[in-house]
Design a protein around this motif. Structure first.
Motif, PDB file in Angstrom:
ATOM      1  N   GLU A 113     -30.543  19.273 -20.787  1.00 52.12           N
ATOM      2  CA  GLU A 113     -31.886  18.926 -20.336  1.00 52.12           C
ATOM      3  C   GLU A 113     -31.936  17.426 -20.085  1.00 52.12           C
ATOM      4  N   VAL A 114     -32.876  16.997 -19.262  1.00 50.47           N
ATOM      5  CA  VAL A 114     -33.090  15.577 -18.981  1.00 50.47           C
ATOM      6  C   VAL A 114     -34.541  15.250 -19.318  1.00 50.47           C
ATOM      7  N   ILE A 115     -34.724  14.291 -20.208  1.00 53.47           N
ATOM      8  CA  ILE A 115     -36.069  13.851 -20.581  1.00 53.47           C
ATOM      9  C   ILE A 115     -36.274  12.467 -19.974  1.00 53.47           C
ATOM     10  N   ALA A 116     -37.071  12.388 -18.935  1.00 53.14           N
ATOM     11  CA  ALA A 116     -37.370  11.119 -18.266  1.00 53.14           C
ATOM     12  C   ALA A 116     -38.778  10.687 -18.661  1.00 53.14           C
ATOM     13  N   ILE A 117     -38.881   9.499 -19.234  1.00 54.68           N
ATOM     14  CA  ILE A 117     -40.173   9.003 -19.708  1.00 54.68           C
ATOM     15  C   ILE A 117     -40.585   7.814 -18.857  1.00 54.68           C
ATOM     16  N   ASP A 118     -41.621   8.008 -18.064  1.00 56.88           N
ATOM     17  CA  ASP A 118     -42.138   6.935 -17.210  1.00 56.88           C
ATOM     18  C   ASP A 118     -43.158   6.130 -18.007  1.00 56.88           C
ATOM     19  N   ASP A 119     -42.792   4.906 -18.346  1.00 52.54           N
ATOM     20  CA  ASP A 119     -43.641   4.064 -19.190  1.00 52.54           C
ATOM     21  C   ASP A 119     -44.637   3.270 -18.347  1.00 52.54           C
ATOM     22  N   ALA A 120     -45.465   4.018 -17.585  1.00 56.16           N
ATOM     23  CA  ALA A 120     -46.519   3.432 -16.740  1.00 56.16           C
ATOM     24  C   ALA A 120     -45.944   2.504 -15.684  1.00 56.16           C
ATOM     25  N   SER A 121     -44.917   2.977 -14.986  1.00 57.58           N
ATOM     26  CA  SER A 121     -44.321   2.177 -13.909  1.00 57.58           C
ATOM     27  C   SER A 121     -45.329   1.945 -12.790  1.00 57.58           C
ATOM     28  N   THR A 122     -45.168   0.826 -12.100  1.00 54.04           N
ATOM     29  CA  THR A 122     -46.055   0.497 -10.976  1.00 54.04           C
ATOM     30  C   THR A 122     -45.320   0.569  -9.644  1.00 54.04           C
ATOM     31  N   ASP A 123     -44.078   1.036  -9.659  1.00 50.08           N
ATOM     32  CA  ASP A 123     -43.311   1.166  -8.417  1.00 50.08           C
ATOM     33  C   ASP A 123     -43.249   2.650  -8.025  1.00 50.08           C
ATOM     34  N   ASN A 124     -42.166   3.063  -7.383  1.00 46.23           N
ATOM     35  CA  ASN A 124     -42.056   4.447  -6.890  1.00 46.23           C
ATOM     36  C   ASN A 124     -41.368   5.392  -7.872  1.00 46.23           C
ATOM     37  N   THR A 125     -41.383   5.053  -9.160  1.00 44.34           N
ATOM     38  CA  THR A 125     -40.702   5.882 -10.157  1.00 44.34           C
ATOM     39  C   THR A 125     -41.205   7.328 -10.137  1.00 44.34           C
ATOM     40  N   GLN A 126     -42.516   7.538 -10.110  1.00 43.50           N
ATOM     41  CA  GLN A 126     -43.054   8.893 -10.106  1.00 43.50           C
ATOM     42  C   GLN A 126     -42.611   9.677  -8.870  1.00 43.50           C
ATOM     43  N   GLU A 127     -42.592   9.021  -7.740  1.00 41.46           N
ATOM     44  CA  GLU A 127     -42.151   9.669  -6.503  1.00 41.46           C
ATOM     45  C   GLU A 127     -40.696  10.118  -6.613  1.00 41.46           C
ATOM     46  N   VAL A 128     -39.851   9.266  -7.181  1.00 38.86           N
ATOM     47  CA  VAL A 128     -38.440   9.609  -7.343  1.00 38.86           C
ATOM     48  C   VAL A 128     -38.290  10.773  -8.305  1.00 38.86           C
ATOM     49  N   LEU A 129     -39.013  10.744  -9.415  1.00 36.41           N
ATOM     50  CA  LEU A 129     -38.923  11.821 -10.397  1.00 36.41           C
ATOM     51  C   LEU A 129     -39.351  13.161  -9.796  1.00 36.41           C
ATOM     52  N   ARG A 130     -40.433  13.167  -9.044  1.00 36.73           N
ATOM     53  CA  ARG A 130     -40.932  14.423  -8.464  1.00 36.73           C
ATOM     54  C   ARG A 130     -39.995  14.980  -7.399  1.00 36.73           C
ATOM     55  N   ALA A 131     -39.166  14.110  -6.819  1.00 39.78           N
ATOM     56  CA  ALA A 131     -38.222  14.564  -5.792  1.00 39.78           C
ATOM     57  C   ALA A 131     -37.104  15.419  -6.371  1.00 39.78           C
ATOM     58  N   PHE A 132     -36.901  15.334  -7.694  1.00 41.61           N
ATOM     59  CA  PHE A 132     -35.871  16.140  -8.343  1.00 41.61           C
ATOM     60  C   PHE A 132     -36.502  17.425  -8.871  1.00 41.61           C
ATOM     61  N   ALA A 133     -36.521  18.431  -8.030  1.00 43.26           N
ATOM     62  CA  ALA A 133     -37.134  19.706  -8.402  1.00 43.26           C
ATOM     63  C   ALA A 133     -36.117  20.542  -9.159  1.00 43.26           C
ATOM     64  N   ASP A 134     -35.824  20.133 -10.363  1.00 44.73           N
ATOM     65  CA  ASP A 134     -34.822  20.811 -11.184  1.00 44.73           C
ATOM     66  C   ASP A 134     -35.482  21.200 -12.504  1.00 44.73           C
ATOM     67  N   PRO A 135     -35.413  22.465 -12.895  1.00 50.23           N
ATOM     68  CA  PRO A 135     -36.087  22.905 -14.126  1.00 50.23           C
ATOM     69  C   PRO A 135     -35.540  22.242 -15.386  1.00 50.23           C
ATOM     70  N   ARG A 136     -34.363  21.630 -15.293  1.00 51.98           N
ATOM     71  CA  ARG A 136     -33.793  20.951 -16.459  1.00 51.98           C
ATOM     72  C   ARG A 136     -34.427  19.584 -16.695  1.00 51.98           C
ATOM     73  N   LEU A 137     -35.228  19.123 -15.740  1.00 50.21           N
ATOM     74  CA  LEU A 137     -35.869  17.810 -15.852  1.00 50.21           C
ATOM     75  C   LEU A 137     -37.256  17.948 -16.468  1.00 50.21           C
TER      76      LEU A 137
END
Length: 327
Positions: free
Chosen positions: A35-59
């Motif tokens: 599994e991959v646990i990615a924790i976005d600590d209130a980023s102000t750049d494109n972090t959320q966009e990059v994370l959502r682009a990985f449509a993998d159930p392990r994320l």
């Protein structure tokens, strides 16, 4: 199904590198369940966009509404991890495809080993390798054993190469609030009780760039008090192994001296001259043998006469050497 491995990725404003990091996880060789646990600590750049682009159930994505800081984020990620083994990686670094295939067999074959790590290459902001290998400790050989004393002298274990048993991570947390870093603290805590295994193969890439966290904490002067705080903590506590405890106490002045010398060198490189001067003298106070190092006196001389004169002297000496070689 409980994953074999949990990857913890603390994310804060490194969206430009994050895709490279996540791709290196999802393209691991072998069939290990992770599994991959990615924790976005209130980023102000494109972090959320990059994370959502990985449509993998392990994320699994955790998002903070406000910035909680690196220490809080790391503690949270390690506590959320469900795998038997946990690896943590910053989003500007990346794994080699062989990472899991190399580290898991060592952990599975050696129950006495709590943590496995390997060699690392250095890459620049574009992902180009600038240094193929970085190990300067193990002489190009695998190594198994206790590494507390060498680690006290120098943080030579590069975080993206590390994987450890879940229970070993749990012994090391929580990371104390206010520390400027977490990697060295965690490996030190784990080294007090467990053997480590070093694999003499490059299994990850560590990215060196101007916005790198370890560069930032030198420039904002937060590394030094955190480093001293960790050393003070380690030397105030006893070790279960009496031989290890005695050797640790015998190394105390040498350890403090080595870290002040490293800090002085970093400050000198950042042209933070007052801090460099102070730390060079602290290094000499703790470990007078540094009086015999030419580079220490050369840099102290530069700080004494001023950088302008020092640079002109360097140019003059080089020209004299070139002229002498031409004769």
């Amino acid at each position: 199904m409980t994953p074999t491995v949990s990857f913890v990725v603390p994310c804060y404003n490194y969206g430009r590198y994050l895709g490279d990091c996540l791709t290196s996880i999802f393209t691991q060789e072998g069939n290990a369940h992770f599994e991959v646990i990615a924790i976005d600590d209130a980023s102000t750049d494109n972090t959320q966009e990059v994370l959502r682009a990985f449509a993998d159930p392990r994320l699994r994505i955790i998002t903070h509404e406000t910035n909680r800081g690196h220490v809080f984020t790391m503690n949270e990620g390690l506590n959320q991890a469900r795998g038997s083994f946990i690896a943590r990686i910053d989003p500007d670094d990346r794994y080699r495809p062989c990472f899991l295939a190399e580290v898991l067999p060592r952990l599975e074959a050696s129950p006495e080993v709590g943590l496995v790590y390997g060699n690392v290459a250095l890459i620049n902001e574009h992902g180009t390798v600038t240094q193929a290998r970085s190990d300067q400790v193990h002489g190009n050989r695998d190594h198994k054993g206790n590494e507390l004393l060498p680690l006290l002298m120098d943080n030579f274990i590069c975080a993206p190469t590390v994987i450890a048993r879940r229970e070993v991570w749990q012994e090391a947390v929580p990371i104390p609030e206010g520390l400027a870093f977490s990697d060295w603290y965690l490996t030190l805590m784990m080294a007090r009780r467990h053997e480590f295994y070093y694999i003499n193969r490059v299994i990850a890439d560590y990215r060196v760039h101007a916005a790198n966290h370890h560069t930032k904490i030198i420039r904002d002067r937060s590394e030094e008090p955190s480093l001293v705080r960790v050393l003070d903590l380690l030397f105030s506590q006893g070790e279960e192994d009496s031989v290890l405890q005695r050797r640790k106490e015998q190394s105390k002045r040498r350890v403090y001296g080595a870290h002040y010398l490293t800090l002085a060198t970093k400050y000198f490189g950042c042209e933070m001259d007052a801090d460099a001067w102070r730390c060079y003298w602290q290094a000499l106070r703790y470990h007078p043998h540094y009086f015999f190092r030419v580079e220490v006196w050369r840099r102290l001389g530069a700080l004494l006469i001023g950088r302008g004169l020092y640079e002109r002297a360097k140019v003059f000496i080089k020209s004299v050497r070139r002229a002498a070689n031409g004769l």
